[in-house]
Scaffold this motif. Structure first.
Motif, PDB file in Angstrom:
ATOM      1  N   LEU A 143     -30.792 -16.626   0.188  1.00  7.42           N
ATOM      2  CA  LEU A 143     -29.434 -16.092   0.293  1.00  7.42           C
ATOM      3  C   LEU A 143     -28.467 -16.754  -0.684  1.00  7.42           C
ATOM      4  CD1 LEU A 143     -27.264 -14.345   1.607  1.00  7.42           C
ATOM      5  CD2 LEU A 143     -27.211 -15.934   3.531  1.00  7.42           C
ATOM      6  N   GLY A 144     -28.610 -18.066  -0.890  1.00  2.11           N
ATOM      7  CA  GLY A 144     -27.758 -18.758  -1.852  1.00  2.11           C
ATOM      8  C   GLY A 144     -27.951 -18.216  -3.257  1.00  2.11           C
ATOM      9  N   HIS A 145     -29.212 -17.921  -3.617  1.00  2.00           N
ATOM     10  CA  HIS A 145     -29.493 -17.321  -4.925  1.00  2.00           C
ATOM     11  C   HIS A 145     -28.905 -15.913  -5.006  1.00  2.00           C
ATOM     12  CE1 HIS A 145     -33.008 -20.246  -4.949  1.00  2.00           C
ATOM     13  NE2 HIS A 145     -32.407 -20.500  -6.095  1.00  2.00           N
ATOM     14  N   VAL A 146     -28.888 -15.205  -3.884  1.00  2.00           N
ATOM     15  CA  VAL A 146     -28.326 -13.852  -3.880  1.00  2.00           C
ATOM     16  C   VAL A 146     -26.866 -13.906  -4.309  1.00  2.00           C
ATOM     17  CG1 VAL A 146     -27.677 -11.879  -2.438  1.00  2.00           C
ATOM     18  CG2 VAL A 146     -29.922 -12.945  -2.139  1.00  2.00           C
ATOM     19  N   ARG A 147     -26.099 -14.833  -3.725  1.00  2.00           N
ATOM     20  CA  ARG A 147     -24.688 -14.935  -4.113  1.00  2.00           C
ATOM     21  C   ARG A 147     -24.564 -15.289  -5.595  1.00  2.00           C
ATOM     22  NH1 ARG A 147     -19.403 -18.361  -1.684  1.00  2.00           N
ATOM     23  NH2 ARG A 147     -17.960 -16.651  -2.184  1.00  2.00           N
ATOM     24  N   ASN A 148     -25.384 -16.230  -6.045  1.00  2.00           N
ATOM     25  CA  ASN A 148     -25.344 -16.641  -7.445  1.00  2.00           C
ATOM     26  C   ASN A 148     -25.636 -15.465  -8.375  1.00  2.00           C
ATOM     27  OD1 ASN A 148     -26.740 -17.523 -10.025  1.00  2.00           O
ATOM     28  ND2 ASN A 148     -26.053 -19.509  -9.303  1.00  2.00           N
ATOM     29  N   ASN A 149     -26.713 -14.734  -8.097  1.00  2.00           N
ATOM     30  CA  ASN A 149     -27.110 -13.622  -8.956  1.00  2.00           C
ATOM     31  C   ASN A 149     -26.095 -12.494  -8.947  1.00  2.00           C
ATOM     32  OD1 ASN A 149     -29.977 -13.849 -10.208  1.00  2.00           O
ATOM     33  ND2 ASN A 149     -30.187 -14.769  -8.193  1.00  2.00           N
ATOM     34  N   LEU A 150     -25.563 -12.184  -7.776  1.00  3.86           N
ATOM     35  CA  LEU A 150     -24.588 -11.095  -7.690  1.00  3.86           C
ATOM     36  C   LEU A 150     -23.295 -11.471  -8.410  1.00  3.86           C
ATOM     37  CD1 LEU A 150     -25.070  -9.800  -4.023  1.00  3.86           C
ATOM     38  CD2 LEU A 150     -26.113  -8.970  -6.149  1.00  3.86           C
ATOM     39  N   LEU A 151     -22.848 -12.716  -8.244  1.00  6.54           N
ATOM     40  CA  LEU A 151     -21.651 -13.172  -8.958  1.00  6.54           C
ATOM     41  C   LEU A 151     -21.881 -13.170 -10.466  1.00  6.54           C
ATOM     42  CD1 LEU A 151     -20.511 -16.165  -6.696  1.00  6.54           C
ATOM     43  CD2 LEU A 151     -19.205 -14.074  -7.123  1.00  6.54           C
ATOM     44  N   GLY A 152     -23.023 -13.709 -10.896  1.00  7.55           N
ATOM     45  CA  GLY A 152     -23.309 -13.805 -12.322  1.00  7.55           C
ATOM     46  C   GLY A 152     -23.408 -12.449 -12.998  1.00  7.55           C
TER      47      GLY A 152
ATOM     48  N   MET B 107     -20.662 -22.206  -0.953  1.00  8.96           N
ATOM     49  CA  MET B 107     -21.956 -21.954  -0.327  1.00  8.96           C
ATOM     50  C   MET B 107     -21.888 -20.757   0.632  1.00  8.96           C
ATOM     51  SD  MET B 107     -23.972 -24.159  -1.680  1.00  8.96           S
ATOM     52  CE  MET B 107     -23.028 -23.883  -3.173  1.00  8.96           C
ATOM     53  N   VAL B 108     -23.039 -20.143   0.843  1.00  8.89           N
ATOM     54  CA  VAL B 108     -23.150 -19.073   1.834  1.00  8.89           C
ATOM     55  C   VAL B 108     -23.771 -19.668   3.084  1.00  8.89           C
ATOM     56  CG1 VAL B 108     -23.961 -16.748   2.307  1.00  8.89           C
ATOM     57  CG2 VAL B 108     -23.688 -17.499  -0.040  1.00  8.89           C
ATOM     58  N   GLU B 109     -23.113 -19.461   4.192  1.00 13.91           N
ATOM     59  CA  GLU B 109     -23.659 -19.947   5.456  1.00 13.91           C
ATOM     60  C   GLU B 109     -23.904 -18.765   6.389  1.00 13.91           C
ATOM     61  OE1 GLU B 109     -21.111 -22.986   6.984  1.00 13.91           O
ATOM     62  OE2 GLU B 109     -21.330 -24.239   5.198  1.00 13.91           O
ATOM     63  N   LEU B 110     -24.748 -19.016   7.366  1.00  9.72           N
ATOM     64  CA  LEU B 110     -25.094 -17.997   8.341  1.00  9.72           C
ATOM     65  C   LEU B 110     -24.442 -18.340   9.678  1.00  9.72           C
ATOM     66  CD1 LEU B 110     -28.801 -18.105   7.374  1.00  9.72           C
ATOM     67  CD2 LEU B 110     -27.323 -16.146   7.025  1.00  9.72           C
ATOM     68  N   PRO B 111     -24.340 -17.363  10.565  1.00 16.45           N
ATOM     69  CA  PRO B 111     -23.762 -17.659  11.875  1.00 16.45           C
ATOM     70  C   PRO B 111     -24.448 -18.824  12.584  1.00 16.45           C
ATOM     71  CG  PRO B 111     -23.960 -15.299  11.574  1.00 16.45           C
ATOM     72  CD  PRO B 111     -24.631 -15.933  10.395  1.00 16.45           C
ATOM     73  N   ASN B 112     -25.755 -19.067  12.264  1.00 11.91           N
ATOM     74  CA  ASN B 112     -26.469 -20.160  12.950  1.00 11.91           C
ATOM     75  C   ASN B 112     -26.644 -21.400  12.086  1.00 11.91           C
ATOM     76  OD1 ASN B 112     -28.229 -19.050  11.165  1.00 11.91           O
ATOM     77  ND2 ASN B 112     -29.961 -18.904  12.573  1.00 11.91           N
ATOM     78  N   GLY B 113     -25.874 -21.517  10.995  1.00 11.13           N
ATOM     79  CA  GLY B 113     -25.889 -22.773  10.238  1.00 11.13           C
ATOM     80  C   GLY B 113     -26.471 -22.663   8.849  1.00 11.13           C
TER      81      GLY B 113
END
Length: 598
Positions: free
Chosen positions: A134-143, A389-395
């Motif tokens: 998921l962290g890579h997803v944010r990076n790739n989508l932003l980039g 960072m991207v966090e999830l409802p459970n941490g």
């Protein structure tokens, strides 16, 4: 000339004729008229009060009169509120603007030319010991969104990726596969290569923890146990062999990395991101060591008694930074310097943007100074596009423990959720199954991308899949649904043999609500420029959402196909067509596809 350009020129002429003042275009301040006042555009008159030697109200009135008499094709009437001259724009310029929006293929974009500066954007930066999460997803989508926005602002863009394909973490997966893999391959297991290797990284950590636990139970200190555990020692031995070009270790490394790259390619394709050039740390770290030694010879760096090489940045308000360890091995900073060297050889870079999480803020402060010292012309002005960072409802996620949210699983789940959410509608419309699946793909991925990109990149965010798939509110599916609604209107017009003219006559009389919608369309170029200046994909999300809301209000208040006045019907169809076009262009900058039916 645009409406704004005509008004600015008109105000310049007015203050020269009225007050003898030679005003620059920059002195003429135009802004959108506030909702509580009549008008679409407002001139701030305060910059001209001193030269006029009159009250702001009188200056506003005099300029307003001049504009209605001399720029009558643009200004229909005016009103003055204190130092603000509110202008009501004639219908004809708005219709001319609508014609322009429909005529230009990429309305709002700045064309790229041979003289355009070249901007390189680095994003993704995966490790070859695990799949993208998921962290890579944010990076790739932003980039990838940033790359499109920067290009839409008239820059040449090169999209690059640096793959972390060497180091102890890679050796952990390799060693685990040798010990417990039994020759397993992506083909024999039915797993993507990156998932397969990621499983062995988790397996290494599991066995390593057990060894540490046993050593501690035997009375060893925990920190020493972590260093003395047989598995970690073997992994370090493997790393040394890799550094020494051991043929067996290198062959295994190459084979397992190829599995991972094939897996990454599938993920990137599904995500809709790509690269013009990929660099590998296994190539760049040696170049970095050479560049550091060059800096040492020139006196930029210094060597300590143990043989390690350092940069003293205390004069710049920072600390001392290790560049080469005492055994001659490199650190991340060394690798980044080497990568910069290769990139500078490959491309005439004018600006370099690194899309990397905010935990690396200090690293890029240091890197900027070091690259500048080493003679890279863009080093001092490099941009660290720092995101939260991207966090999830459970941490938080932990890759060693196998608790990450896998990018492939996440995208598959989003598509499945979109399909489930649209099942009833599919039955009602008798949409073929293959089309329904394709729409679900666009909607599911659109929901994911929009939810991540609408948040200010600098902030940490909580990803909530259920919220993202909602068809109401500030979501991707809400915007996609509005686009599909317009596409449906245009299809029905075609079925009724209604031909929307390429150029509408400017003599049509239109309402204030309709001019407001055209004015909103006119702000698209400014939204692109602002997003490019701020490096902010969220700005494009906000614009698309506001435009979508404005259209839905228009659609609620006015009939389109049911309009009896033929001229007005064609105008509203043309307006709807322009809205769909700009929504598609805006969402396209975010990498979001638009379904024609939903």
């Amino acid at each position: 000339m645009t409406i704004e350009e005509k008004l600015i020129a008109g105000v310049q002429q007015a203050v020269k004729a009225l007050y003898g003042l030679e005003a620059t275009p920059q002195q003429v301040q135009l802004q959108k008229t506030r909702d509580e006042f009549e008008g679409q555009l407002t001139v701030v008159v305060f910059p001209f009060v001193k030269a006029a030697r009159k009250s702001p109200e009188m200056v506003g009135d005099e300029i307003g009169q001049y504009l209605t008499q001399n720029v009558a094709d643009v200004v229909a009437k005016y009103n003055v509120v204190k130092g603000f001259l509110n202008l009501v724009i004639s219908d004809a310029p708005w219709i001319a603007l609508l014609n322009q929006i429909n005529a230009e293929e990429k309305y709002g974009f700045t064309p790229v030319t041979e003289q355009s500066p070249l901007v390189m954007i680095e994003y993704s930066s995966p490790n070859t010991n695990k799949p993208l999460h998921l962290g890579h997803v944010r990076n790739n989508l932003l980039g990838s969104a940033l790359a499109r926005i920067v290009e839409a602002n008239g820059n040449k863009v090169v999209k690059t990726n640096i793959v972390n394909d060497r180091g102890i973490h890679i050796c952990k997966s390799m060693l685990a596969w040798l010990k417990w893999g039994n020759g397993e391959t992506p083909e024999s297991s039915g797993k993507k290569g990156d998932h397969l290797i990621g499983d062995y990284y988790v397996a290494f950590d599991k066995h390593y923890r057990e060894e540490v636990k046993q050593l501690v139970a035997q009375g060893m200190d925990e920190e020493k146990a972590k260093q003395e555990a047989p598995l970690i020692k073997e992994a370090h031995e493997m790393l040394v062999k890799w550094e020494q070009n051991d043929p067996e270790v290198r062959a295994l490394w190459k084979k397992m990395n190829e599995w991972v790259y094939a897996g990454f390619d599938e993920t990137y394709k599904m995500m809709g991101v790509g690269f013009d050039k990929i660099y590998y740390e296994s190539d760049t770290y040696l170049e970095g060591k050479k560049k550091v030694m060059e800096g040492l010879e020139k006196g930029f760096f210094y060597r300590r008694e143990d043989g390690s090489v350092w940069a003293d940045l205390t004069a710049e308000g920072l600390d001392e930074k290790l560049l080469l360890r005492s055994d001659g091995t490199s650190v991340y900073m060394t690798q980044d310097i080497g990568t910069a060297k290769l990139r500078f050889q490959d491309f005439p870079i004018d600006k370099m943007i690194y899309v990397v999480g905010n935990e690396q803020n200090y690293h890029f402060q240091v890197l900027s100074i070091l690259l500048d010292k080493l003679g890279f012309k863009w080093g001092k002005d490099l941009v660290h596009f720092s995101y939260g960072m991207v966090e999830l409802p459970n941490g938080k996620m932990k890759s060693r423990e196998g608790t990450v949210v896998d990018a492939d699983d996440l995208m598959a789940a989003m598509i499945a959720d979109a399909y489930e959410a649209s099942k009833e509608r599919v039955k009602q419309t008798s949409m073929p199954e293959d089309e329904a699946r394709e729409v679900a793909r666009k909607v599911g991925l659109g929901a994911l991308k929009y939810f991540i990109l609408k948040v200010d990149a600098r902030k940490n965010m909580l990803f909530n899949p259920e919220e993202s798939i909602d068809f109401n509110g500030n979501t991707g599916p809400f915007i996609q649904y509005t686009y599909a609604r317009i596409a449906s209107i245009l299809r029905k017009a075609k079925e009724q043999n209604i031909d929307i003219p390429a150029q509408l006559p400017t003599s049509i009389s239109i309402s204030t609500k309709e001019t407001e919608l055209i004015q909103k369309l006119n702000q698209f170029g400014a939204a692109i420029r602002q997003a490019g200046t701020d490096y902010s994909p969220s700005g494009i999300c906000n614009y698309c959402y506001e435009l979508t809301k404005a259209f839905n209000q228009f659609y609620h208040d006015f009939t389109i196909l049911g309009e009896e006045n033929e001229e007005l019907k064609l105008f509203r169809l043309s307006l709807a067509k322009a809205v769909a076009k700009v929504i598609s262009l805006g969402m396209g900058l975010l990498g979001i596809e638009m379904p024609e039916r939903m």
